[in-house]
Design a protein around this motif. Structure first.
Motif, PDB file in Angstrom:
ATOM      1  N   SER A  43      48.992  44.603  28.364  1.00 51.52           N
ATOM      2  CA  SER A  43      48.470  45.178  29.608  1.00 51.52           C
ATOM      3  C   SER A  43      47.161  44.534  30.040  1.00 51.52           C
ATOM      4  N   ASP A  44      46.515  43.779  29.144  1.00 47.75           N
ATOM      5  CA  ASP A  44      45.254  43.139  29.516  1.00 47.75           C
ATOM      6  C   ASP A  44      45.470  41.730  30.052  1.00 47.75           C
ATOM      7  N   GLU A  69      49.863  40.569  38.624  1.00 48.61           N
ATOM      8  CA  GLU A  69      48.551  40.904  38.091  1.00 48.61           C
ATOM      9  C   GLU A  69      48.640  42.106  37.156  1.00 48.61           C
ATOM     10  N   ARG A  70      47.544  42.378  36.489  1.00 52.78           N
ATOM     11  CA  ARG A  70      47.446  43.607  35.703  1.00 52.78           C
ATOM     12  C   ARG A  70      47.577  44.822  36.627  1.00 52.78           C
ATOM     13  N   SER A  71      47.091  44.694  37.841  1.00 54.83           N
ATOM     14  CA  SER A  71      47.145  45.781  38.815  1.00 54.83           C
ATOM     15  C   SER A  71      48.558  46.043  39.337  1.00 54.83           C
ATOM     16  N   GLY A  72      49.451  45.097  39.097  1.00 58.67           N
ATOM     17  CA  GLY A  72      50.795  45.198  39.651  1.00 58.67           C
ATOM     18  C   GLY A  72      50.971  44.385  40.916  1.00 58.67           C
ATOM     19  N   GLY A  73      49.884  43.804  41.409  1.00 60.69           N
ATOM     20  CA  GLY A  73      49.986  42.928  42.563  1.00 60.69           C
ATOM     21  C   GLY A  73      50.833  41.710  42.248  1.00 60.69           C
ATOM     22  N   ASN A 123      54.292  48.063  31.382  1.00 63.31           N
ATOM     23  CA  ASN A 123      53.313  47.908  30.309  1.00 63.31           C
ATOM     24  C   ASN A 123      53.681  48.727  29.080  1.00 63.31           C
ATOM     25  N   PHE A 163      41.425  42.812  36.271  1.00 67.67           N
ATOM     26  CA  PHE A 163      42.506  43.637  36.805  1.00 67.67           C
ATOM     27  C   PHE A 163      43.238  42.930  37.944  1.00 67.67           C
ATOM     28  N   PHE A 164      42.483  42.153  38.701  1.00 72.15           N
ATOM     29  CA  PHE A 164      43.071  41.396  39.801  1.00 72.15           C
ATOM     30  C   PHE A 164      42.955  39.902  39.504  1.00 72.15           C
TER      31      PHE A 164
END
Length: 129
Positions: free
Chosen positions: A30-31, A52-56, A73, A103-104
């Protein structure tokens, strides 16, 4: 050490669909951001999609609107749903995991192979005309 194991792929007629999955072992997932690349015979490996980690999500122009990347995740998996496949999508597909990131992440970062520290074993996708 994290390992990525790919599944899915195969042979499909033009216009069909395939689904690629990539499962990660180890504690870290997840990181990191995740991505899919592909390499056709005689060509260099190219970026397909990243998340991305953010889901983007990001996509190369040639697959935009046809491919969908997602991540889970909890299951430590990333999936590439490929619809409306074309013969030019034929390639060996690789999933990759980046180093620990914010995160992004930018398109430039996710589309750069050097951002990735771990790769899957590769999965063949063949689209017949």
């Amino acid at each position: 050490q994290v390992q990525l194991v790919q599944s899915g792929g195969g042979l499909v007629e033009a216009g069909g669909s395939l689904r690629l999955s990539c499962a990660a072992s180890g504690r870290t997932f997840s990181d990191a951001a995740m991505g899919w690349f592909r390499q056709a015979p005689g060509k260099e490996r190219e970026f397909v999609s990243g998340i991305e980690r953010s889901g983007g999500t990001y996509y190369t122009d040639s697959v935009q609107g046809r491919f969908t990347i997602s991540r889970d995740n909890a299951k430590k998996t990333v999936t590439l749903q490929m619809d409306s496949l074309k013969p030019e999508d034929t390639a060996l597909y690789y999933c990759g995991k980046t180093r620990r990131v914010a995160f992004f992440a930018s398109y430039a970062y996710l589309s750069d192979q050097t951002s990735y520290e771990t790769w899957g074993q590769g999965t063949q996708v063949t689209v017949s005309s």
